[in-house]
Design a protein around this motif. Structure first.
Motif, mmCIF file in Angstrom:
data_model
loop_
_atom_site.group_PDB
_atom_site.id
_atom_site.type_symbol
_atom_site.label_atom_id
_atom_site.label_comp_id
_atom_site.label_asym_id
_atom_site.label_seq_id
_atom_site.Cartn_x
_atom_site.Cartn_y
_atom_site.Cartn_z
ATOM 1 N N MET A 80 0.709 -1.225 0.096
ATOM 2 C CA MET A 80 0.164 0.034 0.024
ATOM 3 C C MET A 80 0.948 1.214 -0.143
ATOM 4 S SD MET A 80 -3.108 -0.795 -0.257
ATOM 5 C CE MET A 80 -3.888 0.760 0.171
ATOM 6 N N ALA A 81 1.814 1.219 0.857
ATOM 7 C CA ALA A 81 2.580 2.527 1.022
ATOM 8 C C ALA A 81 3.483 3.049 -0.294
ATOM 9 C CB ALA A 81 3.737 2.329 2.190
ATOM 10 N N PRO A 82 4.007 2.256 -1.015
ATOM 11 C CA PRO A 82 4.726 2.550 -2.213
ATOM 12 C C PRO A 82 3.599 3.202 -3.392
ATOM 13 C CG PRO A 82 5.505 0.773 -1.456
ATOM 14 C CD PRO A 82 4.389 0.870 -0.556
ATOM 15 N N ALA A 83 2.505 2.495 -3.312
ATOM 16 C CA ALA A 83 1.558 2.798 -4.373
ATOM 17 C C ALA A 83 1.061 4.332 -4.039
ATOM 18 C CB ALA A 83 0.400 1.737 -4.301
ATOM 19 N N LEU A 84 0.533 4.409 -2.721
ATOM 20 C CA LEU A 84 -0.008 5.727 -2.298
ATOM 21 C C LEU A 84 1.205 6.767 -2.576
ATOM 22 C CD1 LEU A 84 -1.936 4.529 0.821
ATOM 23 C CD2 LEU A 84 -2.908 5.503 -1.399
ATOM 24 N N ILE A 85 2.388 6.401 -2.081
ATOM 25 C CA ILE A 85 3.541 7.727 -2.514
ATOM 26 C C ILE A 85 3.563 7.999 -3.916
ATOM 27 C CG2 ILE A 85 5.653 8.006 -2.240
ATOM 28 C CD1 ILE A 85 5.890 6.120 0.119
ATOM 29 N N ALA A 86 3.403 7.031 -4.847
ATOM 30 C CA ALA A 86 3.565 7.276 -5.999
ATOM 31 C C ALA A 86 2.352 8.030 -6.640
ATOM 32 C CB ALA A 86 3.732 5.820 -6.822
ATOM 33 N N ASP B 79 -2.714 13.487 -11.105
ATOM 34 C CA ASP B 79 -3.172 14.151 -12.116
ATOM 35 C C ASP B 79 -3.447 13.378 -13.362
ATOM 36 O OD1 ASP B 79 -2.972 16.341 -10.840
ATOM 37 O OD2 ASP B 79 -0.758 16.846 -11.394
ATOM 38 N N LEU B 80 -3.378 11.892 -13.520
ATOM 39 C CA LEU B 80 -3.685 10.997 -14.658
ATOM 40 C C LEU B 80 -4.921 10.664 -14.694
ATOM 41 C CD1 LEU B 80 -0.323 9.084 -15.111
ATOM 42 C CD2 LEU B 80 -0.991 11.359 -16.090
ATOM 43 N N GLY B 81 -5.710 10.811 -13.516
ATOM 44 C CA GLY B 81 -6.955 10.193 -13.518
ATOM 45 C C GLY B 81 -7.161 8.819 -13.437
ATOM 46 N N LEU C 168 12.506 6.061 -7.375
ATOM 47 C CA LEU C 168 11.985 6.904 -8.296
ATOM 48 C C LEU C 168 11.434 8.270 -7.478
ATOM 49 C CD1 LEU C 168 11.635 7.828 -11.222
ATOM 50 C CD2 LEU C 168 9.297 6.642 -11.216
ATOM 51 N N VAL C 169 10.684 8.160 -6.455
ATOM 52 C CA VAL C 169 10.104 9.181 -5.998
ATOM 53 C C VAL C 169 11.246 9.960 -5.305
ATOM 54 C CG1 VAL C 169 8.577 10.353 -4.077
ATOM 55 C CG2 VAL C 169 7.932 8.126 -5.778
ATOM 56 N N TRP C 170 12.139 9.327 -4.633
ATOM 57 C CA TRP C 170 13.398 10.084 -3.861
ATOM 58 C C TRP C 170 14.255 10.690 -4.819
ATOM 59 C CZ3 TRP C 170 16.829 7.059 -0.263
ATOM 60 C CH2 TRP C 170 17.843 7.722 0.673
ATOM 61 N N VAL C 171 14.424 10.215 -6.079
ATOM 62 C CA VAL C 171 15.323 10.764 -6.981
ATOM 63 C C VAL C 171 14.624 12.095 -7.519
ATOM 64 C CG1 VAL C 171 16.244 10.760 -9.366
ATOM 65 C CG2 VAL C 171 16.501 8.910 -7.525
ATOM 66 N N GLY C 172 13.360 11.953 -7.754
ATOM 67 C CA GLY C 172 12.584 13.136 -8.442
ATOM 68 C C GLY C 172 12.512 14.187 -7.465
ATOM 69 N N ILE D 251 6.189 14.145 -14.994
ATOM 70 C CA ILE D 251 6.654 12.647 -15.695
ATOM 71 C C ILE D 251 5.682 11.722 -14.812
ATOM 72 C CG2 ILE D 251 9.075 13.305 -15.637
ATOM 73 C CD1 ILE D 251 9.395 11.871 -13.005
ATOM 74 N N GLY D 252 4.376 12.062 -15.092
ATOM 75 C CA GLY D 252 3.133 11.220 -14.499
ATOM 76 C C GLY D 252 3.057 9.998 -15.160
ATOM 77 N N ILE D 253 3.588 10.023 -16.714
ATOM 78 C CA ILE D 253 3.442 8.696 -17.406
ATOM 79 C C ILE D 253 4.483 7.789 -17.129
ATOM 80 C CG2 ILE D 253 3.582 7.577 -19.690
ATOM 81 C CD1 ILE D 253 1.040 9.082 -19.104
ATOM 82 N N VAL D 254 5.687 8.438 -16.880
ATOM 83 C CA VAL D 254 6.985 7.502 -16.467
ATOM 84 C C VAL D 254 6.487 6.934 -14.941
ATOM 85 C CG1 VAL D 254 9.247 7.407 -15.773
ATOM 86 C CG2 VAL D 254 8.449 8.928 -17.607
ATOM 87 N N VAL D 255 6.137 7.505 -14.046
ATOM 88 C CA VAL D 255 5.730 7.120 -12.886
ATOM 89 C C VAL D 255 4.558 5.922 -13.030
ATOM 90 C CG1 VAL D 255 4.795 7.699 -10.653
ATOM 91 C CG2 VAL D 255 6.208 9.057 -11.761
#
Length: 270
Positions: A81-87, A94-96, A144-148, A158-162
């Motif tokens: 759950m946690a990584p999915a909610l963070i992402a 914003d991607l709906g 990925l989130v940390w690098v961003g 970079i929503g599509i990349v995420v």
């Protein structure tokens, strides 16, 4: 008359599991408050506790069925759950529908991965994981989130990349790709002195750019599964990528029975 067993749970390994569960919960709360760097770091801290609880339980001979189930529940929170909610909070909102579907694919993949792992504890080859382990998948998404955040990249840009990385991580968890588990490493034996220097060098490299180095390391590990699988087979079939593990176990059981029968015949001939 035998003495009645004392009811209760082992404190130390379950305390470490609770610490990992707290780290996962803290990551969710931090992402809801916009503190994405703290959320990503909390996932990696949860990985440390997850690696310690099982090892401590084995070292102190305090394994239990309760501990195994509790660990799975904690892993579902910290690495499902946690990584999915963070992402989602960082780059998918914003991607709906595409955003929450990518996050759900990851959550479903983590749940299926943990369920399959629990059912194969007694039969799986301890040298390999079948599918990407949930902590490694969580490290990939959180990395990925940390690098961003580290490089001032907005997740919405970079929503599509995420979305691709999050969904792909979920699919890798339920794949049949083989990943090295590193459980065969002997931590009790002696090693050359240069090994200590190599470990020290690794710590130095990670400390210079922890976000980038950890993300690259886990990205390479995620790629290693498909590469190792495709290199080890002559012809890639669907069951090498996806399939029913019960069918594979049955085939393995039949092969093992044939091997035992062949060994028995050879012994009689001798």
């Amino acid at each position: 008359m035998s003495e009645q067993k004392r009811r209760g749970i082992y404190l130390l390994p379950n305390l470490l599991t609770t610490a990992g569960l707290f780290s996962g919960f803290f990551a969710v709360v931090s992402s809801m408050n916009g503190r994405f760097e703290a959320a990503a770091v909390a996932i990696f801290i949860a990985m440390i506790f997850d690696g310690l609880d099982g090892r401590v339980a084995r070292m102190t001979n305090t394994q239990s069925a309760f501990g195994a189930e509790y660990d799975s529940m904690a892993d579902m929170v910290s690495f499902g759950m946690a990584p999915a909610l963070i992402a989602y909070n960082w780059g998918l909102s914003d991607l709906g529908k595409i955003g929450w579907l990518a996050a759900f694919i990851y959550v479903a993949g983590a749940a299926l991965r943990l369920a399959r792992f629990n059912t194969q504890l007694g039969t799986a080859d301890k040298r390999y994981f079948q599918g990407l382990a949930s902590p490694a998948a969580a490290a990939l998404v959180a990395g990925l989130v940390w690098v961003g955040v580290e490089y001032n990249v907005q997740g919405s840009d970079i929503g599509i990349v995420v979305a691709i990385l999050t969904g792909l991580s979920g699919l890798l968890m339920v794949s049949n790709f083989k990943y090295n588990s590193f459980k065969e490493l002997n931590l009790h034996g002696k090693v050359p002195f240069v090994a200590l220097l190599v470990i020290l060098l690794i710590f130095v490299v990670v400390a210079t750019e922890p976000a980038l180095v950890l993300f690259i390391a886990f990205a390479l590990y995620a790629l290693a599964g498909p590469v190792n699988t495709f290199r080890s087979v002559d012809k890639v079939r669907l069951e090498h990528v996806l399939g029913d593990p019960e069918e594979e176990d049955a085939d393995f059981g039949r092969e093992e029975t044939k091997d035992k029968a062949s060994d028995a015949v050879n012994q009689e001939v001798k």
